[in-house]
Design a protein around this motif. Sequence first.
Motif, short mmCIF file in Angstrom:
data_model
loop_
_atom_site.label_atom_id
_atom_site.label_comp_id
_atom_site.label_asym_id
_atom_site.label_seq_id
_atom_site.Cartn_x
_atom_site.Cartn_y
_atom_site.Cartn_z
N TYR A 162 1.06 -1.38 0.00
CA TYR A 162 0.36 -0.40 0.14
C TYR A 162 0.59 1.39 -0.01
CZ TYR A 162 -4.75 -2.13 0.51
OH TYR A 162 -5.56 -2.47 0.25
N LEU A 163 1.87 0.91 0.30
CA LEU A 163 2.61 2.34 0.96
C LEU A 163 3.52 2.60 -0.88
CD1 LEU A 163 5.12 1.60 3.80
CD2 LEU A 163 3.55 3.70 3.76
N ILE A 164 3.40 1.46 -1.11
CA ILE A 164 4.01 1.61 -3.05
C ILE A 164 3.09 2.53 -3.45
CG2 ILE A 164 4.84 0.58 -4.86
CD1 ILE A 164 6.31 -0.86 -3.11
N GLU A 165 1.72 1.47 -3.51
CA GLU A 165 0.56 2.07 -4.25
C GLU A 165 -0.07 3.51 -4.28
OE1 GLU A 165 -4.26 0.09 -4.43
OE2 GLU A 165 -2.55 -1.16 -3.96
N TYR A 166 -0.05 3.91 -2.83
CA TYR A 166 -0.84 5.40 -2.85
C TYR A 166 0.60 6.58 -2.82
CZ TYR A 166 -4.78 3.45 -0.50
OH TYR A 166 -6.22 2.98 -0.90
N GLY A 167 1.85 5.70 -3.29
CA GLY A 167 2.83 6.84 -3.86
C GLY A 167 3.80 7.06 -2.06
N PHE A 168 3.94 6.78 -1.93
CA PHE A 168 4.45 6.87 -0.33
C PHE A 168 5.89 6.07 -0.55
CE2 PHE A 168 0.24 7.77 1.20
CZ PHE A 168 0.42 8.87 1.68
N LEU A 169 5.90 5.81 -1.01
CA LEU A 169 7.67 4.54 -1.31
C LEU A 169 8.30 4.22 -3.07
CD1 LEU A 169 7.76 1.83 1.20
CD2 LEU A 169 9.17 3.72 1.26
N ASP A 170 8.87 4.17 -3.55
CA ASP A 170 9.03 3.61 -4.85
C ASP A 170 10.15 2.87 -4.18
OD1 ASP A 170 9.06 3.17 -7.00
OD2 ASP A 170 9.88 5.34 -7.76
N ARG A 171 10.49 2.16 -5.69
CA ARG A 171 11.32 0.76 -4.96
C ARG A 171 12.07 0.30 -6.76
NH1 ARG A 171 8.02 -4.25 -5.26
NH2 ARG A 171 6.82 -4.63 -7.05
N LYS A 172 13.37 -0.69 -6.62
CA LYS A 172 14.10 -0.85 -8.23
C LYS A 172 12.93 -1.87 -8.43
CE LYS A 172 18.90 0.05 -7.28
NZ LYS A 172 20.61 -0.93 -7.43
N PRO A 173 12.61 -2.17 -9.12
CA PRO A 173 11.77 -3.40 -10.44
C PRO A 173 12.66 -4.29 -9.89
CG PRO A 173 13.11 -1.45 -12.00
CD PRO A 173 13.86 -1.07 -10.38
N ASP A 174 13.28 -4.58 -9.42
CA ASP A 174 13.80 -5.63 -8.99
C ASP A 174 13.19 -6.19 -7.22
OD1 ASP A 174 16.06 -5.02 -7.94
OD2 ASP A 174 17.38 -5.77 -8.89
N GLY A 175 13.75 -5.11 -6.68
CA GLY A 175 12.65 -5.13 -4.95
C GLY A 175 13.65 -5.25 -4.40
N SER A 176 15.38 -4.79 -4.70
CA SER A 176 15.90 -5.01 -4.29
C SER A 176 16.41 -3.79 -3.09
CB SER A 176 17.68 -4.99 -4.66
OG SER A 176 17.52 -4.18 -5.94
N GLU A 177 15.84 -2.69 -3.78
CA GLU A 177 16.12 -1.76 -2.44
C GLU A 177 14.91 -0.42 -2.20
OE1 GLU A 177 19.52 0.75 -4.36
OE2 GLU A 177 20.41 -0.19 -3.32
#
Length: 251
Positions: A231-246
């Motif tokens: 949800y943090l990613i979906e709502y724009g609070f977090l971002d990440r690398k495509p592979d989920g490493s960072e």
Amino acid sequence: MEISNIFWNASLEELKRGYIQERDSYTCVLCGRKIEKGIVYPYENRFYEAERFMRVHIESTHRSVFDFLIGMDKKLTGLTEHQKSLMRLFYQGRNDKEIQSELDIGSTSTIRHHRFVLKEKERQAKSFLAMMELLKEKDEYAPAFLPVHQTATMVDDRYNITLEEQEKIINQYFPTGTHTALTKFPQKEKQKVVVLREIAKQLNSEQIYSEAQLNGTLKGIFEDYVLIRRYLIEYGFLDRKPDGSEYWVKK
């Protein structure tokens, strides 16, 4: 004051500049970083006084105020993706012929039409802002709304939250304080927005998290940390690398 409040309460000149000046510091309206006056700051083997360093910060972190603003959600800018593409090229100083070639547009007259449409939006925006400023002086019953965070990925009625409603939601889900663990995660969208904002505040905005580090932090907030992370990613609070490493807090 929350970063969103700093952004939305800034004047037009402060937004264009990218920072506000306070008595003892400068604050970036784009991410909330504060630079104290009277200190010399090093950057790439050079030293800068506070105000100049704030401009360096904006260039190195956000590229430019223009880049930050034009990257905001359509609901916040009122611009289509095509209009954004045109404005980026206008900002780069491209002429109509170059833009025609870049975007494969039929003729330069089409580009001139787009310039005219954008100019009309500017005129409308000025009139609207003037009316809203005048309205503030008269509308004594207008509620205070929770500001929309600049990195929101979807702006709709779920952000129709007054500050009074926000306080009630926080008291409901964090009865002993916002730095304590959640016992349950809300189902209603407005409640999710408020709760996720509070969780995001507990993350270090300067840190790059590995998945294990982020999971460990979120596990201390709610047992279903995978749900919170999504949800943090979906709502724009977090971002990440495509592979989920960072993972990192979006600014």
